[in-house]
Design a protein around this motif. Structure first.
Motif, mmCIF file in Angstrom:
data_model
loop_
_atom_site.group_PDB
_atom_site.id
_atom_site.type_symbol
_atom_site.label_atom_id
_atom_site.label_comp_id
_atom_site.label_asym_id
_atom_site.label_seq_id
_atom_site.Cartn_x
_atom_site.Cartn_y
_atom_site.Cartn_z
ATOM 1 N N THR A 35 0.857 -1.188 0.000
ATOM 2 C CA THR A 35 0.000 0.000 0.000
ATOM 3 C C THR A 35 0.887 1.230 0.000
ATOM 4 O OG1 THR A 35 -0.059 -0.072 2.404
ATOM 5 C CG2 THR A 35 -1.962 -1.001 1.251
ATOM 6 N N TRP A 36 0.319 2.277 -0.460
ATOM 7 C CA TRP A 36 1.034 3.544 -0.375
ATOM 8 C C TRP A 36 0.025 4.668 -0.289
ATOM 9 C CZ3 TRP A 36 1.568 8.265 -2.699
ATOM 10 C CH2 TRP A 36 2.663 9.039 -2.250
ATOM 11 N N SER A 37 0.313 5.626 0.564
ATOM 12 C CA SER A 37 -0.521 6.826 0.606
ATOM 13 C C SER A 37 0.412 8.029 0.726
ATOM 14 C CB SER A 37 -1.488 6.758 1.793
ATOM 15 O OG SER A 37 -0.743 6.644 2.984
ATOM 16 N N GLU A 38 -0.141 9.222 0.499
ATOM 17 C CA GLU A 38 0.705 10.415 0.410
ATOM 18 C C GLU A 38 1.491 10.676 1.676
ATOM 19 O OE1 GLU A 38 -0.684 14.117 -1.326
ATOM 20 O OE2 GLU A 38 -2.094 12.954 -2.560
ATOM 21 N N GLU A 39 0.902 10.295 2.818
ATOM 22 C CA GLU A 39 1.640 10.590 4.049
ATOM 23 C C GLU A 39 2.719 9.533 4.320
ATOM 24 O OE1 GLU A 39 -2.304 8.996 4.901
ATOM 25 O OE2 GLU A 39 -1.753 10.590 3.515
ATOM 26 N N GLN A 40 2.766 8.521 3.486
ATOM 27 C CA GLN A 40 3.693 7.416 3.750
ATOM 28 C C GLN A 40 5.047 7.674 3.099
ATOM 29 O OE1 GLN A 40 1.877 3.550 3.070
ATOM 30 N NE2 GLN A 40 3.872 2.699 2.569
ATOM 31 N N ASN A 41 6.099 7.589 3.883
ATOM 32 C CA ASN A 41 7.434 7.867 3.351
ATOM 33 C C ASN A 41 8.169 6.575 2.981
ATOM 34 O OD1 ASN A 41 9.355 9.784 2.580
ATOM 35 N ND2 ASN A 41 10.576 9.327 4.407
ATOM 36 N N TYR A 42 7.414 5.502 2.820
ATOM 37 C CA TYR A 42 8.033 4.197 2.568
ATOM 38 C C TYR A 42 7.396 3.568 1.328
ATOM 39 C CZ TYR A 42 7.919 -0.892 3.001
ATOM 40 O OH TYR A 42 7.933 -2.227 2.744
ATOM 41 N N ILE A 43 8.251 3.062 0.415
ATOM 42 C CA ILE A 43 7.728 2.458 -0.821
ATOM 43 C C ILE A 43 8.084 0.975 -0.864
ATOM 44 C CG2 ILE A 43 7.590 2.673 -3.331
ATOM 45 C CD1 ILE A 43 9.245 5.300 -2.983
ATOM 46 N N PRO A 44 7.096 0.097 -0.977
ATOM 47 C CA PRO A 44 7.393 -1.315 -1.203
ATOM 48 C C PRO A 44 7.724 -1.556 -2.678
ATOM 49 C CG PRO A 44 5.024 -1.005 -0.982
ATOM 50 C CD PRO A 44 5.656 0.343 -0.825
ATOM 51 N N LEU A 97 2.782 5.621 -7.960
ATOM 52 C CA LEU A 97 3.193 6.063 -9.291
ATOM 53 C C LEU A 97 2.269 7.144 -9.853
ATOM 54 C CD1 LEU A 97 5.704 4.466 -9.928
ATOM 55 C CD2 LEU A 97 4.612 3.763 -12.060
ATOM 56 N N LYS A 98 0.959 6.955 -9.614
ATOM 57 C CA LYS A 98 -0.003 7.948 -10.119
ATOM 58 C C LYS A 98 0.260 9.302 -9.482
ATOM 59 C CE LYS A 98 -3.794 5.312 -11.931
ATOM 60 N NZ LYS A 98 -4.917 4.429 -11.569
ATOM 61 N N TRP A 99 0.523 9.249 -8.160
ATOM 62 C CA TRP A 99 0.770 10.503 -7.419
ATOM 63 C C TRP A 99 2.079 11.140 -7.887
ATOM 64 C CZ3 TRP A 99 4.957 11.366 -4.143
ATOM 65 C CH2 TRP A 99 4.935 12.567 -3.412
ATOM 66 N N ALA A 100 3.132 10.299 -8.014
ATOM 67 C CA ALA A 100 4.455 10.816 -8.344
ATOM 68 C C ALA A 100 4.513 11.316 -9.781
ATOM 69 C CB ALA A 100 5.516 9.747 -8.097
ATOM 70 N N ASN A 101 3.778 10.675 -10.674
ATOM 71 C CA ASN A 101 3.765 11.132 -12.074
ATOM 72 C C ASN A 101 3.179 12.530 -12.187
ATOM 73 O OD1 ASN A 101 5.093 9.130 -13.405
ATOM 74 N ND2 ASN A 101 3.256 7.976 -14.012
ATOM 75 N N VAL A 102 2.195 12.799 -11.340
ATOM 76 C CA VAL A 102 1.607 14.141 -11.350
ATOM 77 C C VAL A 102 2.572 15.128 -10.713
ATOM 78 C CG1 VAL A 102 -0.275 15.570 -10.452
ATOM 79 C CG2 VAL A 102 -0.734 13.241 -11.293
ATOM 80 N N GLU A 103 3.137 14.692 -9.569
ATOM 81 C CA GLU A 103 3.989 15.576 -8.767
ATOM 82 C C GLU A 103 5.312 15.897 -9.467
ATOM 83 O OE1 GLU A 103 2.526 16.491 -6.110
ATOM 84 O OE2 GLU A 103 4.043 17.530 -4.909
ATOM 85 N N PHE A 104 5.965 14.837 -9.986
ATOM 86 C CA PHE A 104 7.309 15.027 -10.546
ATOM 87 C C PHE A 104 7.368 14.849 -12.061
ATOM 88 C CE2 PHE A 104 7.660 13.102 -6.309
ATOM 89 C CZ PHE A 104 8.363 14.089 -5.627
#
Lengths: 214, 396
Positions: free
Chosen positions: B136-145, B213-220
């Motif tokens: 799982t991943w959410s915006e507040e999570q600083n850990y990526i599996p 990935l969806k979040w990061a693609n928008v962000e970065f």
């Protein structure tokens, strides 16, 4: 066990004519505890067969043998074991000793089963019967006469109501069978047992209540 | 013991040595086969536990011409619609690629440090079958599996590590390494903790959760999405022959390395079963040899047996020395075979444990021991009953 009754017993291998004149075959006879019987017959009249039947080794006969009231042919395997350990002792004509054991071990193998005699008592019997020097000799190195005496000692290492001797002195001279007879008489009296002596006609040194022609 | 002194007469030592030898060979083969199978099974049965087996990953074959145009290796809308129309297709899914820069680094006292540029891809979560708390991943999570292809590890262990004299590492160790992932693009930078949570045979890519990935693609991210080069297809029945036929005609490839391991596992199983059968035959022959030998012994000692019974010995007592003989020999064979199997196992287990941490190794020994012990009990029971039967027949 008080009596052994033979009711019209006839070995299957004998024809009617072969048993004519016999006082046992095809007759009713009763052996009682406390008596001494001489069963005399020529060779081939079935002395060993008679003892085999009584010892429950064979049952190729017609008629019935009763131990008290129990038919010999109906004995279970365990009952036969009990019969041979505590009630009937037999000196086989062919000894049935073990040639790879010593004289003493041959006796011990029986005594171990019954715990009837102490080792000292056994040694005394060897002494009494005149073969104490052969006590630790391997059986195969003994003479026929010596083997015969080992077989006699072995037969006395158990409680018995009936002691059967199948030509037990055939290889012994008079001196030797006299001492053997007195040893046997002592044991028979101690057990208040019956003694059945099968012989070719020689009475040896026993006092008989009955002499029977087979 | 006097009865033993009597009854051991005519004992054939060569026959019994023959029994011990043949029994030892047979039992060792059986126990070894079982032990080896138990120890190597995890190597073959490990699969994409997080990827449902009904899913297929499809890509176009890469040819000499394909570098002329990216359209030759990507799927356009028409291709995708055609695939969706196929009767065996239940659902399709697409890979999402990262459109930003990623830099990963790790430092470990054991393996030293490394630093690499890399990429992420993701597939819809419904295609991934990992424990939900891991994936799982959410915006507040600083850990990526992360899931990486198993071939990466194989490549490292058998290609790189061996030739460079570096230690070989197992999947369990890899999963414990803490990674730092730096994501940058659009003038922004962010550092995440990352950990490898699984290995895939089917997906030859580095996977991160789709939500990340969806979040990061928008962000970065900077570029627009290209056509997908790979498609996930969920089938009704992955062994449907239509599947291979359709993709074959279209010149598409189905990524399925697991099929190969499946075949290897099948052949391994076949070999082990053959070995077990041979071991079993040798053991059975050994047992027959012993039974024959003891029968012969009893027959030769027939007269002694009969005399003992006439003295008033029970058949059980007469049978006992022979039963003890059979039992001791069999117990000796079992002990010897088990020890030898343990020694052989010591040689190969070191190799295997490097490739695969096997937490069940201890219980595997117990399993083999139990099987061996069961065989021991059966042989002893057969032996005891057989001797008793022969004694009863001999001394009626």
């Amino acid at each position: 066990m008080k009596t052994i009754k033979l009711n019209t017993v006839k070995p299957d291998i004998f024809s009617e004519s072969e048993i004519s004149g016999s006082e046992i075959w095809h007759k009713n006879i009763c052996f009682e505890k406390g008596n001494t019987y001489l069963i005399s017959a020529e060779s081939g009249k079935g002395k060993s067969s008679l003892f085999d039947f009584i010892y429950c080794r064979r049952n190729d006969y017609s008629g019935e043998i009763l131990f008290d009231e129990q038919n010999a042919k109906t004995l279970s395997y365990t009952q036969k074991k009990e019969l041979r350990s505590n009630h009937i002792s037999l000196v086989f004509q062919g000894f049935r000793l073990f040639s790879e054991l010593t004289a003493m071990e041959n006796v011990e193998i029986k005594n171990r089963l019954t715990n009837h005699k102490t080792k000292k008592q056994i040694a005394e019997m060897f002494e009494q019967i005149g073969i104490s020097q052969k006590i630790d000799t391997q059986l195969s190195l003994l003479s026929f006469g010596q083997k015969q005496r080992v077989a006699i000692i072995r037969s006395l290492c158990q409680p018995f109501d009936f002691l059967l001797l199948d030509e037990a002195f055939s290889h012994l001279d008079e001196t030797n069978y006299t001492t053997a007879c007195s040893l046997i008489i002592d044991q028979v009296e101690a057990n208040n047992a019956a003694l059945l002596v099968a012989s070719l006609g020689e009475p040896y040194k026993f006092k008989y209540n009955h002499k029977i022609l087979l | 013991m006097l009865t033993w002194k009597l009854l051991k007469k005519n004992l054939s030592v060569p026959q019994l040595v023959g029994y011990v030898f043949a029994g030892f060979v047979g039992l060792t083969i059986i126990l070894f086969g079982i032990q080896f199978y138990a120890d190597t099974r995890p190597l073959y049965s490990s699969n994409d536990s997080f990827l449902n087996p009904d899913f297929l990953v499809i890509n176009k074959k890469v040819s000499v011409l394909s570098n002329l145009s990216s359209s030759m290796i990507t799927f356009n809308e028409k291709d995708v619609d055609d695939i969706k129309k196929q009767p065996f297709v239940k659902k399709t899914g697409f890979f999402t690629s990262s459109k930003f820069g990623i830099r990963a680094s790790a430092s470990s006292s054991t393996f030293g440090g490394f630093y690499t540029e890399m990429f992420f891809e993701s597939v819809p979560d419904e295609f991934i079958d990992v424990q939900s708390e891991d994936w799982t991943w959410s915006e507040e999570q600083n850990y990526i599996p992360i899931i990486i292809p198993r071939t990466y590890l194989t490549l490292y262990n058998f290609g790189f590590a061996q030739t460079q004299g570096l230690p070989q590492i197992s999947e369990n160790i890899v999963e414990k390494i803490n990674l730092k992932v730096t994501v940058y693009g659009n003038g922004k930078t962010k550092i995440f903790d990352a950990r490898i949570v699984g290995f895939s045979d089917k997906l030859n890519t580095i996977l991160a959760p789709e939500s990340f990935l969806k979040w990061a693609n928008v962000e970065f991210g900077s570029e627009s999405a290209p056509n997908p080069s790979r498609i996930l297809v969920e089938t009704y029945n992955p062994s449907d022959p239509l599947i291979a036929k359709y993709f074959g005609e279209k010149n598409y490839e189905i990524a399925d390395y697991r099929g190969n391991t499946g075949k290897a596992a099948y052949f391994l199983r076949l070999v082990i079963i053959s070995v077990l059968i041979i071991g079993l035959i040798i053991t059975l022959l050994a047992i027959s040899l012993m039974l024959l030998s003891i029968s012969l012994l009893i027959y030769k000692n027939k007269e002694k047996l009969e005399n003992l019974i006439l003295l008033g010995y029970s058949r059980a007592v007469v049978a006992k020395p022979y039963q003890i003989l059979g039992l001791s020999l069999t117990a000796f064979i079992f002990t010897l075979a088990f020890i030898v199997v343990l020694i052989i196992r010591n040689f190969y287990i070191k190799k295997i444990s490097v490739l695969f941490d096997n937490p069940e190794i201890e219980s595997n020994i117990i399993f083999t021991f139990s099987i061996g012990f069961a065989i021991l009990l059966i042989v002893c029971a057969v032996n005891a009953l057989w001797i008793r039967k022969k004694v009863n027949e001999t001394a009626k």
